[in-house]
Design a protein around this motif. Structure first.
Motif, PDB file in Angstrom:
ATOM      1  N   TYR A 169       0.738  -1.161  -0.104  1.00  0.00           N
ATOM      2  CA  TYR A 169       0.203  -0.167   0.133  1.00  0.00           C
ATOM      3  C   TYR A 169       1.036   1.384  -0.045  1.00  0.00           C
ATOM      4  O   TYR A 169       2.069   1.269   0.315  1.00  0.00           O
TER       5      TYR A 169
ATOM      6  N   CYS B 124      -2.072  -1.880   8.983  1.00  0.00           N
ATOM      7  CA  CYS B 124      -1.152  -1.310   8.081  1.00  0.00           C
ATOM      8  C   CYS B 124      -1.200   0.303   8.627  1.00  0.00           C
ATOM      9  O   CYS B 124      -2.214   0.928   8.499  1.00  0.00           O
TER      10      CYS B 124
ATOM     11  N   ILE C  55      -1.453   4.704   6.557  1.00  0.00           N
ATOM     12  CA  ILE C  55      -1.771   4.433   5.234  1.00  0.00           C
ATOM     13  C   ILE C  55      -2.611   5.997   4.535  1.00  0.00           C
ATOM     14  O   ILE C  55      -2.861   6.746   5.032  1.00  0.00           O
TER      15      ILE C  55
ATOM     16  N   PHE D 234      -5.059  -0.677  -2.314  1.00  0.00           N
ATOM     17  CA  PHE D 234      -4.141  -1.482  -2.022  1.00  0.00           C
ATOM     18  C   PHE D 234      -3.879  -2.881  -2.733  1.00  0.00           C
ATOM     19  O   PHE D 234      -5.144  -3.244  -3.400  1.00  0.00           O
TER      20      PHE D 234
END
Length: 375
Positions: A169, A190, A193, A199
């Protein structure tokens, strides 16, 4: 007396000499046949490992010093490979590449300097390849949600042979980040972001006892990380109000935005379908998806139609000023949740109109919770 001591020492020496010779003979006697023909020591402790269109075969180096090479046969002795036996290794290891996907039986024979050949050692293995890879699929994603700083992916169950999955990502600084989650983990976080960015994900497989892992192609998920709008301060009005239970008995319309699936709005029994809820989200929001929840036992809700407006709307029967529904859906069977995805990510509005044109048990209607998502 002195002569006796000398005789005793000679006897002890003789016994030790013949004993050593006997032990040496026993070490090599397995390689000598009575008729005088020498048979090199066969490959011992033979093992095999499967890979992607290849195998690795290993065995213990022979203690017979005359063994100098080996030959491995397969495909009914039509294919073979020569193997030199190194003097500085105790384990002989041979890679056989370029095999098609399938099951093979290998025969290992050792040779001495005079080309005497040993009894064959046999072993079988099955390679994997493109056919196996075509049957693999990336791990399923249940949802991908975010808050103000990080995203979280919830996975479906891992399949056989899967060892891990990866997420690729974009970060807020524009860099690409990859995080890994093991097959026995149900979610992955994650960090940092970038909002509204799609992603990618892929899964990696390794058959049990296999040599080579298989990485599937990167796949783009259907949406960016979804953001669940906080519902603090949202207000809800219902056509006809709610069921006239005593105070504290529940049923009020605001219960559809209280983040509690065990509470619910119930329609006023004096009013029949159609029913309508209008939710004031306080500001115009870009909506991509709604989750509509009904009661798990009293499943009255059937068809759902959604409208959006930036001007205040009174909950009522359908008004032409609402325009066409942005999205609609139908509860099927015993489903409690009805997810509704909007056809455009640019769909915005402050007032969310949830319209119930029919009921599985008229005149009644209920709704447990409504969640709204954007990017």
């Amino acid at each position: 007396m002195q002569m006796k001591n000398i005789y005793f020492i000679m006897i002890v020496f003789a016994v030790g000499y013949f004993s050593s010779c006997k032990e040496m003979d026993s070490t090599y006697e397995e390689f000598i046949v009575l008729n005088g023909i020498n048979y090199p020591q066969r490959a011992d402790s033979l093992k095999i490992y499967s890979g992607f269109n290849r195998v690795k075969i290993t065995w213990q180096k022979a203690i017979d010093p005359k063994v100098v090479r080996a030959r491995i046969y397969w495909n009914n002795y039509t294919d073979s490979i020569n193997v030199d036996i190194p003097s500085d290794k105790n384990i002989i290891s041979v890679d056989i590449d370029g095999l098609t996907e399938g099951t093979y039986t290998f025969y290992v024979m050792t040779f001495d300097l005079e080309d005497n050949v040993s009894v064959p050692s046999e072993i079988t293995a099955t390679t994997y390849g493109e056919k196996y890879a075509l049957g693999l699929d990336n791990r399923g994603i249940i949802n991908a949600l975010r808050d103000e700083s990080e995203g979280k992916i919830n996975w479906s169950n891992a399949t056989t042979g899967m060892v891990y999955s990866e997420i690729r990502y974009k970060t807020n600084s524009g860099n690409t980040n990859i995080v890994r989650t093991l097959a026995d983990e149900s979610s992955v976080v994650c960090s940092d972001i970038k909002r509204k960015e799609y992603f990618e994900y892929r899964s990696v497989f390794l058959p049990k006892g296999g040599l080579d892992s298989i990485k599937l192609d990167w796949k783009t998920f259907e949406t960016p990380f979804l953001y669940k709008y906080p519902k603090t301060g949202w207000t809800v009005e219902a056509k006809g109000g709610n069921h006239p239970w005593p105070e504290g008995g529940g049923g009020q319309s605001y219960l559809v935005v209280d983040n509690n699936l065990s509470t619910l709005w119930h329609s006023n029994t004096s009013f029949s379908v159609p029913h309508c809820l209008v939710i004031d989200m306080l500001e115009s929001q870009p909506i991509f998806r709604l989750d509509i929840y009904r009661h798990p036992t009293y499943r009255y809700a059937q068809t759902i139609r959604i409208y959006l407006s930036d001007t205040k709307v009174v909950p009522d029967v359908y008004q032409t000023s609402w325009g066409a529904p942005v999205v609609e859906g139908v509860f099927i069977g015993t489903n409690v949740n009805l997810p509704l995805e909007f056809p455009s990510v640019e769909t915005t509005g402050r007032y969310l109109i949830v319209y119930f044109p029919d009921s599985f048990s008229p005149p009644y209607m209920n709704c447990a919770e409504i969640d709204a998502y954007g990017f």
